[in-house]
Design a protein around this motif. Structure first.
Motif, PDB file in Angstrom:
ATOM      1  N   THR A   1       0.900  -0.889   0.160  1.00 50.92           N
ATOM      2  CA  THR A   1      -0.084   0.215   0.187  1.00 50.92           C
ATOM      3  C   THR A   1       0.287   1.423   0.304  1.00 50.92           C
ATOM      4  N   ASP A   2       0.347   2.670  -0.134  1.00 48.75           N
ATOM      5  CA  ASP A   2       1.106   3.607  -0.246  1.00 48.75           C
ATOM      6  C   ASP A   2       0.428   4.709   0.985  1.00 48.75           C
ATOM      7  N   LEU A   3       0.597   5.748   1.148  1.00 53.75           N
ATOM      8  CA  LEU A   3       0.228   6.538   1.998  1.00 53.75           C
ATOM      9  C   LEU A   3      -0.683   6.543   2.430  1.00 53.75           C
ATOM     10  N   TYR A   8      -0.437   0.317  -4.307  1.00 53.85           N
ATOM     11  CA  TYR A   8       0.220   1.416  -4.958  1.00 53.85           C
ATOM     12  C   TYR A   8      -0.052   0.402  -6.368  1.00 53.85           C
ATOM     13  N   HIS A   9       0.144   1.411  -7.300  1.00 50.66           N
ATOM     14  CA  HIS A   9      -0.531   1.280  -9.133  1.00 50.66           C
ATOM     15  C   HIS A   9       0.676  -0.219  -9.481  1.00 50.66           C
ATOM     16  N   ALA A  10       1.998   0.148  -9.497  1.00 52.41           N
ATOM     17  CA  ALA A  10       3.052  -1.375  -9.907  1.00 52.41           C
ATOM     18  C   ALA A  10       2.866  -2.393  -9.386  1.00 52.41           C
ATOM     19  N   ASN A  11       1.939  -2.946  -7.603  1.00 49.86           N
ATOM     20  CA  ASN A  11       1.919  -2.999  -7.188  1.00 49.86           C
ATOM     21  C   ASN A  11       1.075  -4.940  -7.362  1.00 49.86           C
ATOM     22  N   TYR A  12       0.120  -4.140  -8.774  1.00 44.54           N
ATOM     23  CA  TYR A  12      -0.766  -5.428  -9.331  1.00 44.54           C
ATOM     24  C   TYR A  12       0.015  -5.769 -10.396  1.00 44.54           C
ATOM     25  N   LEU A  13       1.284  -4.835 -11.363  1.00 44.13           N
ATOM     26  CA  LEU A  13       1.549  -6.220 -12.026  1.00 44.13           C
ATOM     27  C   LEU A  13       2.420  -7.158 -11.534  1.00 44.13           C
ATOM     28  N   ALA A  29     -10.537   0.351  -9.376  1.00 49.05           N
ATOM     29  CA  ALA A  29     -11.388   1.013  -8.724  1.00 49.05           C
ATOM     30  C   ALA A  29      -9.855   0.503  -7.524  1.00 49.05           C
ATOM     31  N   PRO A  30      -9.469   0.688  -6.038  1.00 51.62           N
ATOM     32  CA  PRO A  30      -8.892   0.650  -5.527  1.00 51.62           C
ATOM     33  C   PRO A  30      -8.602  -0.676  -4.222  1.00 51.62           C
ATOM     34  N   ALA A  31      -7.524  -1.439  -4.227  1.00 55.03           N
ATOM     35  CA  ALA A  31      -7.623  -2.293  -3.023  1.00 55.03           C
ATOM     36  C   ALA A  31      -6.936  -1.961  -1.863  1.00 55.03           C
ATOM     37  N   ARG A  32      -7.413  -2.053  -1.236  1.00 60.98           N
ATOM     38  CA  ARG A  32      -7.044  -2.077   0.367  1.00 60.98           C
ATOM     39  C   ARG A  32      -6.061  -3.227   0.772  1.00 60.98           C
ATOM     40  N   LEU A  33      -5.682  -2.427   1.990  1.00 62.17           N
ATOM     41  CA  LEU A  33      -5.103  -3.661   2.889  1.00 62.17           C
ATOM     42  C   LEU A  33      -5.717  -4.858   3.458  1.00 62.17           C
TER      43      LEU A  33
END
Length: 155
Positions: A30-32, A37-42, A82-86
């Motif tokens: 995750t980011d702040l 964080y977008h690159a983690n989907y990759l 859509a975002p994923a979260r912790l």
């Protein structure tokens, strides 16, 4: 004491032509703002593709160690929806959509339950040690094409 077959990394599975690979969102992903964080989907998609090839019987490591080369990403189109979260439990679905002499095209989605978070189309090209495209082994192309045909039967 470790028992044979236990303490092994989680492995995805095929359901028909779709390879399914579960991942969990950790704090490091995750980011702040608390979203992935977008690159983690990759990264999730890369793990799922590698696992899909392994489960499909394609031994990338042996091919590389035998001097046959390795896959490199030649093209990637991704859309974040859509975002994923912790602590979210996610499922990466991978489907082979085309197989060519030196490349394979894979469509991937990342979902949280039924909600589509991200989807991408990835072209992986086999390149030799010299960095030039190289024809994939015939057995690999046959396996990819069988998955494409199998996927065409899916509604």
């Amino acid at each position: 004491m470790t028992v044979e077959g236990q303490d092994q990394p989680a492995q995805g599975r095929f359901e028909g032509a779709a390879h399914l690979f579960a991942v969990r969102v950790y704090f490091e992903d995750t980011d702040l703002s608390g979203v992935v964080y977008h690159a983690n989907y990759l990264r999730y998609m890369e793990r799922a593709r590698s696992d899909m090839l392994r489960v499909a019987g394609i031994d990338q490591r042996a091919h590389f160690e035998g001097g046959g080369g390795a896959y490199a990403i030649a093209d990637l189109a991704i859309r974040y929806r859509a975002p994923a979260r912790l602590d979210d439990a996610l499922l990466v679905e991978s489907r082979v959509v085309a197989a060519r002499g030196a490349s394979v095209v894979i469509h991937q989605t990342v979902r949280r339950g039924a909600e589509l978070l991200t989807d991408a189309t990835v072209t992986a090209a086999l390149v030799g040690p010299d960095g030039r495209p190289r024809r994939q082994p015939a057995a690999w192309i046959d396996r990819f094409r069988s998955l494409v045909l199998q996927g065409e039967d899916t509604p």
